[in-house]
Enzyme design. Structure first.
Site, PDB file in Angstrom:
ATOM      1  N   PRO A  10       0.798  -1.229   0.000  1.00 12.23           N
ATOM      2  CA  PRO A  10       0.000   0.000   0.000  1.00 12.23           C
ATOM      3  C   PRO A  10       0.831   1.280   0.000  1.00 12.23           C
ATOM      4  CG  PRO A  10      -0.108  -1.105   2.129  1.00 12.23           C
ATOM      5  CD  PRO A  10       0.539  -2.060   1.175  1.00 12.23           C
ATOM      6  N   ASN A  11       0.309   2.240  -0.721  1.00 15.86           N
ATOM      7  CA  ASN A  11       0.844   3.606  -0.816  1.00 15.86           C
ATOM      8  C   ASN A  11       2.113   3.717  -1.654  1.00 15.86           C
ATOM      9  OD1 ASN A  11      -1.206   4.788   0.886  1.00 15.86           O
ATOM     10  ND2 ASN A  11      -0.203   3.751   2.591  1.00 15.86           N
ATOM     11  N   ARG A  18       4.753  11.135  -2.532  1.00 15.66           N
ATOM     12  CA  ARG A  18       4.571  10.804  -1.122  1.00 15.66           C
ATOM     13  C   ARG A  18       5.862  11.053  -0.325  1.00 15.66           C
ATOM     14  NH1 ARG A  18       4.807   4.643   1.081  1.00 15.66           N
ATOM     15  NH2 ARG A  18       4.104   5.129   3.174  1.00 15.66           N
ATOM     16  N   TYR A  23      11.043   9.030   0.944  1.00 18.67           N
ATOM     17  CA  TYR A  23      10.936   7.953  -0.039  1.00 18.67           C
ATOM     18  C   TYR A  23      11.538   8.263  -1.408  1.00 18.67           C
ATOM     19  CZ  TYR A  23       7.857   5.965   3.483  1.00 18.67           C
ATOM     20  OH  TYR A  23       7.357   5.451   4.652  1.00 18.67           O
ATOM     21  N   ASN A  75       8.238  -5.338  -1.020  1.00 19.79           N
ATOM     22  CA  ASN A  75       8.134  -4.195  -0.112  1.00 19.79           C
ATOM     23  C   ASN A  75       6.679  -4.157   0.340  1.00 19.79           C
ATOM     24  OD1 ASN A  75       7.949  -1.847   1.293  1.00 19.79           O
ATOM     25  ND2 ASN A  75       9.039  -0.592  -0.227  1.00 19.79           N
ATOM     26  N   ALA A  78       3.216  -0.538   4.733  1.00 20.53           N
ATOM     27  CA  ALA A  78       2.777  -0.597   6.138  1.00 20.53           C
ATOM     28  C   ALA A  78       2.330  -1.998   6.561  1.00 20.53           C
ATOM     29  CB  ALA A  78       1.655   0.404   6.367  1.00 20.53           C
ATOM     30  N   GLU A  99      12.987  -9.141   1.603  1.00 24.10           N
ATOM     31  CA  GLU A  99      12.192  -8.000   2.062  1.00 24.10           C
ATOM     32  C   GLU A  99      12.914  -6.703   1.692  1.00 24.10           C
ATOM     33  OE1 GLU A  99      11.436  -8.161   6.287  1.00 24.10           O
ATOM     34  OE2 GLU A  99      10.747  -6.079   6.367  1.00 24.10           O
ATOM     35  N   HIS A 101      12.871  -2.306   1.761  1.00 24.58           N
ATOM     36  CA  HIS A 101      12.321  -1.008   2.188  1.00 24.58           C
ATOM     37  C   HIS A 101      13.169   0.112   1.613  1.00 24.58           C
ATOM     38  CE1 HIS A 101       9.575  -2.997   4.865  1.00 24.58           C
ATOM     39  NE2 HIS A 101      10.587  -3.743   5.287  1.00 24.58           N
ATOM     40  N   ARG A 108      13.522   4.870  12.322  1.00 19.68           N
ATOM     41  CA  ARG A 108      12.358   5.758  12.292  1.00 19.68           C
ATOM     42  C   ARG A 108      11.515   5.548  13.556  1.00 19.68           C
ATOM     43  NH1 ARG A 108       9.492   5.146   6.659  1.00 19.68           N
ATOM     44  NH2 ARG A 108       8.407   6.972   7.493  1.00 19.68           N
TER      45      ARG A 108
HETATM   46  C1  DQA Z   1       8.331   1.287   3.694  1.00 16.54           C
HETATM   47  C2  DQA Z   1       8.442   1.494   5.216  1.00 16.54           C
HETATM   48  C3  DQA Z   1       7.108   1.279   5.891  1.00 16.54           C
HETATM   49  O1  DQA Z   1       7.222   1.495   7.295  1.00 16.54           O
HETATM   50  C4  DQA Z   1       6.077   2.235   5.346  1.00 16.54           C
HETATM   51  O2  DQA Z   1       4.809   1.996   5.922  1.00 16.54           O
HETATM   52  C5  DQA Z   1       5.994   2.212   3.859  1.00 16.54           C
HETATM   53  C6  DQA Z   1       7.244   2.144   3.096  1.00 16.54           C
HETATM   54  C7  DQA Z   1       9.639   1.640   2.979  1.00 16.54           C
HETATM   55  O3  DQA Z   1       9.781   1.242   1.825  1.00 16.54           O
HETATM   56  O4  DQA Z   1      10.503   2.330   3.537  1.00 16.54           O
HETATM   57  O5  DQA Z   1       4.930   2.333   3.279  1.00 16.54           O
HETATM   58  O6  DQA Z   1       8.050  -0.080   3.448  1.00 16.54           O
END
Ligand code: DQA
Length: 148
Positions: A10-11, A18, A23, A75, A78, A99, A101, A108
């Site tokens: 998501p997002n 964003r 990011y 990735n 959240a 995984e 990020h 953070r």
């Molecule tokens: C994320 C880190 C997560 O905590 C966050 O909710 C994201 C992006 C990252 O790529 O740094 O949506 O996965």
């Protein structure tokens, strides 16, 4: 042919707009194009998929086995910190996972330090922005070469 599935949660469709300080200013499309290009150059069949819906990601993982996926780069956004369903889906299909990020989730807010995926991953790449994806691709390629 070996196959890599790149999943984004998501997002991540909002990349570029964003929180660019965290990011970056590139889009998800930029990342996916780069990964697909790397796949072609290395003769590795690569598929990319993003969803904001947990069940769509679960379904994609379930279908990965029959689609010949050998390794998943993920990735989870959240969902990293909340989704037992996605963790169980990965365990259910028993496909190796890396995984990813963009940000360093250990530098953070405290709630981001808990990941439901790290302990079931081959490895975690966190904190290198777009490079995190490229490093994960390289690790996946090495893994596939070792397997073949
Ligand atoms: C994320 C880190 C997560 O905590 C966050 O909710 C994201 C992006 C990252 O790529 O740094 O949506 O996965």
């Amino acid at each position: 042919m070996s196959s890599i599935l790149l999943l984004n949660g998501p997002n991540l469709n909002l990349l570029g707009e964003r929180e660019p300080d965290i990011y970056g200013d590139f889009s998800l499309e930029d990342i996916e194009k780069t990964i697909e290009k790397l796949g072609k150059e290395n003769n590795i069949d690569t598929e990319c998929f993003q969803s904001n819906a947990e069940h769509e990601l679960v379904d994609k993982i379930h279908n990965a086995k029959s689609n010949g996926v050998k390794i998943i780069l993920f990735n989870p956004g959240a969902f990293t910190h909340s989704s037992i369903s996605l963790r169980d889906a990965i365990l259910g299909v028993n496909i190796p996972l890396i995984e990813i990020h963009l940000s360093n989730i250990y530098g953070r807010e405290e709630f981001r330090e808990k990941s439901y995926f790290s302990d079931i991953s081959l490895g975690v790449v966190s904190g290198f922005g777009k490079q995190s994806y490229l490093m994960a691709f390289q690790a996946a390629k090495n893994y596939l070469l070792r397997e073949d």
